[in-house]
Design an enzyme around this catalytic site. Structure first.
Site, PDB file in Angstrom:
ATOM      1  N   CYS A 113       0.817  -1.227   0.000  1.00  0.00           N
ATOM      2  CA  CYS A 113       0.000   0.000   0.000  1.00  0.00           C
ATOM      3  C   CYS A 113       0.850   1.275   0.000  1.00  0.00           C
ATOM      4  CB  CYS A 113      -0.937   0.006   1.195  1.00  0.00           C
ATOM      5  SG  CYS A 113      -2.110  -1.351   1.130  1.00  0.00           S
ATOM      6  N   HIS A 250      -3.274   7.402   2.511  1.00  0.00           N
ATOM      7  CA  HIS A 250      -3.670   6.103   1.963  1.00  0.00           C
ATOM      8  C   HIS A 250      -5.044   5.768   2.523  1.00  0.00           C
ATOM      9  CE1 HIS A 250      -3.918   1.966   0.990  1.00  0.00           C
ATOM     10  NE2 HIS A 250      -3.575   1.507   2.183  1.00  0.00           N
ATOM     11  N   ASN A 280      -9.998  -0.006  -0.214  1.00  0.00           N
ATOM     12  CA  ASN A 280      -8.533   0.080  -0.158  1.00  0.00           C
ATOM     13  C   ASN A 280      -7.972  -0.456  -1.480  1.00  0.00           C
ATOM     14  OD1 ASN A 280      -5.796  -0.229   0.276  1.00  0.00           O
ATOM     15  ND2 ASN A 280      -6.006  -1.172   2.293  1.00  0.00           N
TER      16      ASN A 280
END
Ligand code: ACO
Length: 323
Positions: A113, A250, A280
């Site tokens: 990520c 994020h 996500n």
């Protein structure tokens, strides 16, 4: 002093939208649980013919168009992904082929990520060392293909997508007034590899594997890691959080975003949250969120933006940019 300015941005999402209600039919979950615990309302899931390379290519084309540039103007492509089309070659070279780029160099960066902030920082170093003049930085993922769709603790959290920016070398004076990347901090700590990983790979199981996560453990670590790296980035730049116009984190969990912003003293109205619409999307999450805030007019030329991400490894990082 050379600075790396963002001169174009693009995104790509799969055609299919999957709302929380649809997941209620696959696993024992509810729209209410997902919204309350994560802030996610829907995600996009790649269908037949949609891959990390096709999504990354679409986002790259849009970023080039947005910058008013052609592929011939680009010297380097860096793709952040943990879900490449193949074990090798690097998906970046497949994107290079799709864009008909016959010169320069392309490679992948793998930091889960945090991939986009790692790729952005790598591109910044190339530009400042004058090894490139313009770089395409792409974050593209198809996490739907590494999820265990029977595991409710992970499958409700992720989505597919891609975002890209074009970075260009520009002249700066060497202080906070400059445009482009002003500071960047990256971190990793391999002691946490087993808290968020994929249980397969070419050299171990010879399978792709599924994503495994100790969600509560990741959550506990995330807020401290994020606030630490953002504060360090602010310190390096010599500014306080009050100078920031936007915080683009994020998009892993709305509660992590809110807790981090709160601890950093960043006001709610400066925080860009898009997790409700995308879930996500790992390395695609930061450029997707940034693009939303650019397109709806929130981000204006001259604004100071803090980007941050944290992911498997653990890896984490923050990048301060003047738009
Ligand atoms: N639907 C309904 N119930 C669920 C679901 C679901 N989808 N998933 C878990 N539950 C249950 C659990 O079984 C548990 O039940 P129990 O109390 O009977 O045991 C209960 O809900 C609470 O579970 P927790 O894990 O404590 O829930 P939490 O509030 O921690 O939320 C979450 C879970 C959303 C995963 C959270 O911990 C989180 O966001 N963690 C961080 C994720 C993250 O940031 N990842 C990093 C980046 S991703 C990357 O790098 C790839």
């Amino acid at each position: 002093m050379i600075r790396s300015a963002i001169c174009g941005i693009g995104t790509a999402l799969p055609k299919r939208v999957v709302k929380n209600a649809e997941l209620e039919e696959i696993v024992d979950t509810s729209d209410e649980w997902i919204v309350q615990r994560t802030g996610i309302r829907q995600r996009y899931i790649a269908g037949k013919g949609e891959t990390t390379v096709t999504l990354g290519t679409r986002a790259a084309r849009e970023a080039l168009q947005n910058a008013g540039l052609e592929i011939g103007d680009i010297d380097l492509i860096i793709l952040a992904t943990s879900t490449p089309d193949h074990t090798f070659p690097a998906s970046a070279t497949e994107i290079q082929q799709a864009l008909e780029m016959k010169h320069g160099v392309a490679f992948d960066v793998q930091a889960v990520c945090s991939g986009f902030v790692f790729a952005l920082t790598t591109a910044d170093l190339y530009l400042r060392c004058q090894m490139a003049r313009r770089v395409l930085v792409i974050g593209a993922e198809t996490f739907s293909r590494i999820l265990d769709w029977k595991d409710r603790t992970t499958c409700v959290l992720f989505g597919d997508g891609a975002g890209a920016v074009v970075l260009e070398a520009v002249d700066g004076v060497g202080d906070i007034r400059d445009y482009g990347i002003l500071a960047s901090i990256l971190r990793s700590d391999g002691r946490h590899v087993k808290k968020l990983y994929v249980n397969g790979g070419p050299s171990t199981t010879q399978t792709i594997g599924h994503l495994c996560m100790e969600g509560r453990e990741v959550f506990k670590y995330a807020v401290g890691a994020i606030t630490d790296v953002v504060n360090t980035c602010l310190k390096v730049a010599g500014i306080s959080h009050e100078s920031l116009d936007w915080f683009v984190p994020h998009q892993a969990n709305k509660r992590i975003i809110e807790a981090s912003a709160h601890r950093l003293g960043i006001a709610d109205e400066k925080v860009v949250v898009t997790i409700d619409g995308h879930g996500n999307t790992s390395a695609a999450s930061v450029p997707l969120a940034l693009a939303v805030a650019v397109r709806d007019g929130r981000v204006k030329r001259g604004d100071l933006i803090m980007l941050e991400a944290m992911g498997g490894g653990f890896t984490w990082g923050a990048v301060l940019v003047r738009w």
